[in-house]
Design an enzyme around this catalytic site. Sequence first.
Site, PDB file in Angstrom:
ATOM      1  N   SER B 163       1.846   1.467   0.219  1.00  0.00           N
ATOM      2  CA  SER B 163       1.863   1.499   1.675  1.00  0.00           C
ATOM      3  C   SER B 163       2.721   0.356   2.183  1.00  0.00           C
ATOM      4  O   SER B 163       2.789  -0.701   1.546  1.00  0.00           O
ATOM      5  CB  SER B 163       0.437   1.350   2.203  1.00  0.00           C
ATOM      6  OG  SER B 163       0.452   1.070   3.584  1.00  0.00           O
ATOM      7  N   TYR B 179      -7.576  -3.691   2.149  1.00  0.00           N
ATOM      8  CA  TYR B 179      -6.595  -2.623   1.935  1.00  0.00           C
ATOM      9  C   TYR B 179      -5.207  -3.205   1.684  1.00  0.00           C
ATOM     10  O   TYR B 179      -4.527  -2.849   0.726  1.00  0.00           O
ATOM     11  CB  TYR B 179      -6.585  -1.676   3.142  1.00  0.00           C
ATOM     12  CG  TYR B 179      -5.574  -0.563   2.995  1.00  0.00           C
ATOM     13  CD1 TYR B 179      -5.754   0.433   2.035  1.00  0.00           C
ATOM     14  CD2 TYR B 179      -4.434  -0.515   3.783  1.00  0.00           C
ATOM     15  CE1 TYR B 179      -4.819   1.443   1.874  1.00  0.00           C
ATOM     16  CE2 TYR B 179      -3.495   0.492   3.640  1.00  0.00           C
ATOM     17  CZ  TYR B 179      -3.689   1.471   2.673  1.00  0.00           C
ATOM     18  OH  TYR B 179      -2.758   2.455   2.516  1.00  0.00           O
TER      19      TYR B 179
END
Lengths: 259, 264
Positions: B163, B179
């Site tokens: 990501s 995350y």
Amino acid sequence: MRITALTFALGVLLTCASSNALVTDVPTVLITGASRGIGLEFARQYAERGWNVIATARTPADDKLLQDLISEHDNVTVEELDVTNHAEIDTLAKKLQDQPIDILISNAGISGGYENQIFGKLNYKSFDDVFAVNVKGPLKIAEAFINHVAASEQKKLVNISSTEGRFSQLRGGGGYFYRGSKSALNMAMRNVALAVKSKGVIVGILTPGFVDTDFTARFDSQLKITVEESVSKQIAVIDTMTPDMSGVYVSHEGIRMSW
Amino acid sequence: MRLSSALGTLLLGVTFWHIATATATDSPTVLITGASRGIGLEFTRQYADRGWNIIATARTPQDDELLQALAAQYDNVSIEQLDVTDHAEIDAVAKKLADQPIDILLNNAGISGEMENQIFGKINYDVFDDVMMINVVGPLKMSEAFIDHVAASDMKKIINVTSGEGSIGRVQFPALYFYRSSKSALNMVMVNLARTVKDRGVTVGIIGPGLVRTDFTSYLQKLNMNLPFQTPEESVNKYIAVIDDYGLEDSGSYLRNTGDTYPW
């Protein structure tokens, strides 16, 4: 005339009072993982500067070198603290709630054993330990002690990272968990730096260099520096850390590094 | 003359038969984790449209209606139950597929850990381990278990869905501690892996899908910030093109599905 003399006398008194205040208000540093290696040396060098040193370790009663340091320096106190034990972190934070902490050094870290981190035979139990100590620990410490740091003069929360967490200067393929943990720590602390900016807290992400300690015993290299040199240079970097250095990856030589 | 003509016809026939079957059985194989929804499901759909062999894995595939519908629609989609946190299950699937070369191992399964668990001052450490187990350990264990399958294939690619949130240099505001850290850690372990497996000719890709409108980004969709969301179709379409172009010389580089390089 008498009023002037009185004012003068009052001024002297106030000056004395403020110099007393200076003596009792020496800066305070809290160090995790202070039982050996870099952490022990931080405790020693700050103690020699006359700072209040709160040295934490998992089992300080067993740490002879740390005990020796306490007996040599009145300004060193020891607290038992395992950075993977969040209840213990909260308890210590509460115990020290009225104690401003000028510099908090999240130094405790583990390598996880390089033999556990060879592709094809990775030992994932080691992953959990490495991430609990090297990532979750410093994040929980930052949360628990942010108000102590924010209440101090210097307001510095320093994390001992590693160039092993650096993408742009990676040697070979190994140390999967350790390297991953240091990249994760850098990311977490970059975020903390932004989260605590409004409190005036500076978040350091500092690398110690290639230091000759137990941690690097498996490497036989002429390039290692002594722990004394590493820590004295790191302290110099911490001394000059300004708000623009918050969330910046910096070496013990004071060099800003790319991630 | 007749003999040679007959032989010629026979040879032609055999050759044609051989090519036709070879093309059918030798279409590339892709194994996709987290194929039950979102990007993983869309990867499955688009590779299926290409005629590839798809091994679509999910934790509870029997409950995944969309994945089941896709498998019913396409003969070339097979489903395996696989939870990337269950290492014994990973090893069992790897063993079951021991003779199956895998051209692309697509480590897609991932979780965010939810934004509200990751706010400084009230961080919920209970989700830390889940995020790390799924986003970091999962892809690493999958790579270990399937490295021989990948090395035995033609394309030899391990592709990790990372990501842009894993880019330390791009952080603008504090959020998603676990995350983001998990994706930085994933990036680091996969850069390491790229070096480890390079001499086997295996390419390790680290590619972000960009901002995609899926369940995963519902927390961002709620903010009503007019963010430039892609549909899963757009994101995956571009992503697959980047995988196609991603060669051994690119191994370990951190790209977006536009082909642009992310800063670390």
